[in-house]
Design a protein around this motif. Structure first.
Motif, PDB file in Angstrom:
ATOM      1  N   SER A  72       0.839  -1.198   0.000  1.00  0.00           N
ATOM      2  CA  SER A  72       0.000   0.000   0.000  1.00  0.00           C
ATOM      3  C   SER A  72       0.868   1.238   0.000  1.00  0.00           C
ATOM      4  O   SER A  72       1.948   1.265   0.602  1.00  0.00           O
TER       5      SER A  72
ATOM      6  N   GLY B 233      -3.305   2.052   4.838  1.00  0.00           N
ATOM      7  CA  GLY B 233      -3.261   0.670   4.401  1.00  0.00           C
ATOM      8  C   GLY B 233      -4.558   0.174   3.807  1.00  0.00           C
ATOM      9  O   GLY B 233      -4.611  -0.939   3.252  1.00  0.00           O
TER      10      GLY B 233
ATOM     11  N   ASP C 235      -5.849   1.278   1.266  1.00  0.00           N
ATOM     12  CA  ASP C 235      -5.684   1.408  -0.184  1.00  0.00           C
ATOM     13  C   ASP C 235      -4.749   0.276  -0.599  1.00  0.00           C
ATOM     14  O   ASP C 235      -3.542   0.393  -0.536  1.00  0.00           O
ATOM     15  N   VAL C 236      -5.333  -0.839  -1.004  1.00  0.00           N
ATOM     16  CA  VAL C 236      -4.591  -2.084  -1.198  1.00  0.00           C
ATOM     17  C   VAL C 236      -4.144  -2.218  -2.649  1.00  0.00           C
ATOM     18  O   VAL C 236      -4.953  -2.189  -3.569  1.00  0.00           O
TER      19      VAL C 236
ATOM     20  N   ASP D  22       2.955  -6.221   2.473  1.00  0.00           N
ATOM     21  CA  ASP D  22       3.724  -5.023   2.140  1.00  0.00           C
ATOM     22  C   ASP D  22       5.191  -5.278   2.490  1.00  0.00           C
ATOM     23  O   ASP D  22       5.506  -5.628   3.630  1.00  0.00           O
TER      24      ASP D  22
ATOM     25  N   SER E  80      -9.844  -0.558  -4.326  1.00  0.00           N
ATOM     26  CA  SER E  80      -8.427  -0.941  -4.291  1.00  0.00           C
ATOM     27  C   SER E  80      -7.588   0.323  -4.197  1.00  0.00           C
ATOM     28  O   SER E  80      -8.110   1.438  -4.106  1.00  0.00           O
ATOM     29  N   SER E  81      -6.295   0.146  -4.249  1.00  0.00           N
ATOM     30  CA  SER E  81      -5.382   1.272  -4.434  1.00  0.00           C
ATOM     31  C   SER E  81      -5.369   1.652  -5.906  1.00  0.00           C
ATOM     32  O   SER E  81      -5.592   0.819  -6.790  1.00  0.00           O
TER      33      SER E  81
ATOM     34  N   HIS F 134      -3.030  -0.533  -7.844  1.00  0.00           N
ATOM     35  CA  HIS F 134      -3.364  -1.921  -8.169  1.00  0.00           C
ATOM     36  C   HIS F 134      -3.160  -2.144  -9.667  1.00  0.00           C
ATOM     37  O   HIS F 134      -3.480  -1.279 -10.497  1.00  0.00           O
TER      38      HIS F 134
ATOM     39  N   GLN G 134      -8.230   5.552  -3.949  1.00  0.00           N
ATOM     40  CA  GLN G 134      -9.005   4.346  -3.635  1.00  0.00           C
ATOM     41  C   GLN G 134     -10.194   4.196  -4.594  1.00  0.00           C
ATOM     42  O   GLN G 134     -11.344   4.370  -4.207  1.00  0.00           O
TER      43      GLN G 134
END
Length: 549
Positions: free
Chosen positions: A64, A70, A72-73, A80, A112-113, A116, A183
């Motif tokens: 992240s 965190g 925002d994966v 990580d 998600s991030s 991603h 996100q």
């Protein structure tokens, strides 16, 4: 992958479990880089075993950029690298399972991030492509699409839409994000998204993860048909009770969870899930159904004042909901998103906590003694209730909110996105103090990623280990006694004075909590534990006693 110790046993172990929330980046730093990590969590297995918890819940530990702590994966099936790796994760699982402690992982399915791989692919793809269909892209309004598709806000303000830039540098479509721009929201009408999250649940379950906390479980499915409704606020009172809101608590999200339940039940014992669902209480039971997630957080006490009437009403209501759903209730006083309860209980009634934090915690003045005393009493009350109790790291040390963090160190996206009018949640996420001295009070060998106040020394594990009446020792005693006294999931309220909550469990385990100021007489029986010393044999104000008959 190392051989994990897979815990077997009663499939209903979770119904009255005590779960300890670990915020990984602020728990224990093993390598001195200022961030807590997986090895740090493993190093404290004996501490949490002695504390007496049944399970730990890990807030996100995935790769992240930390746009939102965190949540925002960037990769749902990895650790990580700043926190460790999968081999270290397996070692952690094995260490906790060896002590009989189960492990929950945090799943973030709404978004998600922006880092991603899918979102990066979508940015390079054409409008209407399969890559973009995994997220929610729309053309803008205005002559040249320069206006967002609608007025929907973000939880982190002010808009839930961000415009993209095409590969040739021209302005592109807009994408939806109910939280930070980093996100982007998934499109949960997309089968590829549905199947990929099933893969993620199996990935972690196969590694020995025992359960999952589902972030923003009331979102995910959305009605993106036009015309778009006018939505200016996401306050809970604006969510209808018929499942028809365009963005939240839609009935069709249950179909996703029914698919997840099939996966959970394919393991022995079945994997467990608990929903973070900010929905009207009448709708909460749907998330806690045995056919869906099985359990849902009851956040009602997070906003409840210190009041016997309010606590009793909240307890009665939530036990009724649990009976309807077939689940057990969940009790929580603090977590990573709210002001710590030792602080809430030490401030005057009707204090606006966000405004209080903006004064660096100076106005109104915090009564630390009152807050601490009430927090100890409230925790004992919770631990006596039928259902599961969720503890947040540091509450066993009696930690208060760190309200005076300067603006330049704040990490919560609320701070910048709301024009520096809300400090956000960093005050409850400050790294834990393990020792009385040191550059980060034993959190790590160097400094911590958020500064710790000097008063942390008097709340460190080392300090409290040496104090007979410390909050840490009270938690240990209460959790040990709770295991001994645990019984059927029912209670009966005992008629009592207006400012007293007195109930008894089926085996004669009485909980008496005095919300008032004057001492009250205790019923006949053996006093097993009190949150504060008795006064001439009576229970003082802001205190709880456990008695067995």
């Amino acid at each position: 992958m190392s051989e994990s110790v897979f815990l077997s046993g009663d499939e209903n172990w979770w119904r009255q479990a005590v779960v300890y929330q670990v915020y990984p980046r602020s728990f224990k730093d093993s390598n001195g880089d200022g961030l807590g990590d997986i090895k740090g969590i493993t190093s404290k297995v004996d501490y949490l075993s002695e504390l007496g918890v049944d399970a730990i819940w890990l807030s996100p530990f995935y790769p992240s950029a930390l746009a939102d702590g965190g949540y925002d994966v960037a990769d749902y099936r990895d650790v990580d690298p700043k926190l460790g790796n999968l081999a270290e994760f397996d070692e952690m699982i094995a260490a906790y399972h060896a002590k009989g402690i189960r492990v929950f992982a945090d799943i973030v399915p709404n978004h998600s991030s922006d880092l991603h791989v899918w979102f990066q692919e979508a940015l390079k793809a054409e409008p209407g492509s399969a890559a973009r269909d995994r997220y929610i892209f729309r053309d803008g309004k205005g002559e040249n699409g320069e206006l967002p598709p609608n007025n929907w806000p973000s939880h982190f303000g002010p808009t839930g839409w961000t415009r993209t830039t095409n590969p040739d540098g021209t302005p592109g479509q807009w994408y939806l994000h109910l939280f930070a721009p980093e996100q982007p929201d998934f499109n949960w009408d997309n089968e590829e998204v549905i199947e990929d999250f099933k893969k993620t649940l199996r990935f972690w379950s196969d590694r020995g993860v025992d359960g999952f906390r589902i972030d923003v479980a009331h979102a995910m499915k959305k009605d993106m048909s036009e015309p778009y409704p006018d939505i200016k606020s996401y306050d809970m009172e604006n969510i209808p009770l018929d499942g028809s809101h365009h963005l939240f608590d839609r009935d069709d999200v249950m179909e996703i969870y029914k698919g997840w339940r099939e996966i959970f039940n394919s393991y022995n014992p079945p994997r467990v899930a608990v929903a973070e669902a900010w929905v009207p209480a009448e709708r909460r039971t749907r998330y806690a159904s045995p056919e869906t997630l099985g359990q849902a957080f009851n956040f009602d006490l997070l906003s409840a004042p210190w009041s016997a009437k309010k606590f009793k009403k909240t307890i009665e209501f939530n036990l009724e909901l649990s009976e309807k759903s077939g689940s057990s209730s969940t009790w929580v006083l603090s977590n990573h998103d709210v002001i710590r309860h030792a602080t809430r209980y030490g401030l005057p009634k009707k204090t606006n906590f966000e405004k209080w934090v903006m004064t660096d915690g100076t106005s109104p003045e915090l009564d630390r003694e009152k807050g601490q005393t009430r927090a100890r009493a409230a925790t004992m009350l919770l631990l006596a209730l039928p259902g599961s109790t969720y503890l947040y790291q540091g509450e066993e040390l009696g930690l208060f909110e760190v309200a005076d963090l300067p603006g330049q160190v704040l990490q919560d996206p609320m701070w910048l996105r709301d024009g520096m009018t809300r400090k956000g949640r960093d005050g409850c996420r400050v790294p834990l103090p393990w020792e009385k001295t040191g550059s980060s009070f034993g959190f790590g060998s160097g400094s911590a990623h958020l500064p710790q106040p000097a008063w942390f020394a008097g709340h460190s594990v080392e300090f409290e280990e040496a104090q007979e009446d410390s909050t840490l020792k009270l938690y240990r005693a209460a959790l040990k006694l709770r295991k001994e006294l645990l019984t059927d999931e029912t209670l009966e309220f005992v008629p009592s004075k207006r400012k007293v909550v007195h109930f008894v469990r089926p085996n004669g385990w009485h909980n008496i909590t005095n919300f008032g100021k004057k001492p009250v007489a205790l019923p006949a029986g053996t006093v097993r534990l009190t949150s504060a010393p008795l006064v001439d044999g009576k229970l003082p104000g802001n205190a709880t006693a456990w008695i067995t008959t």
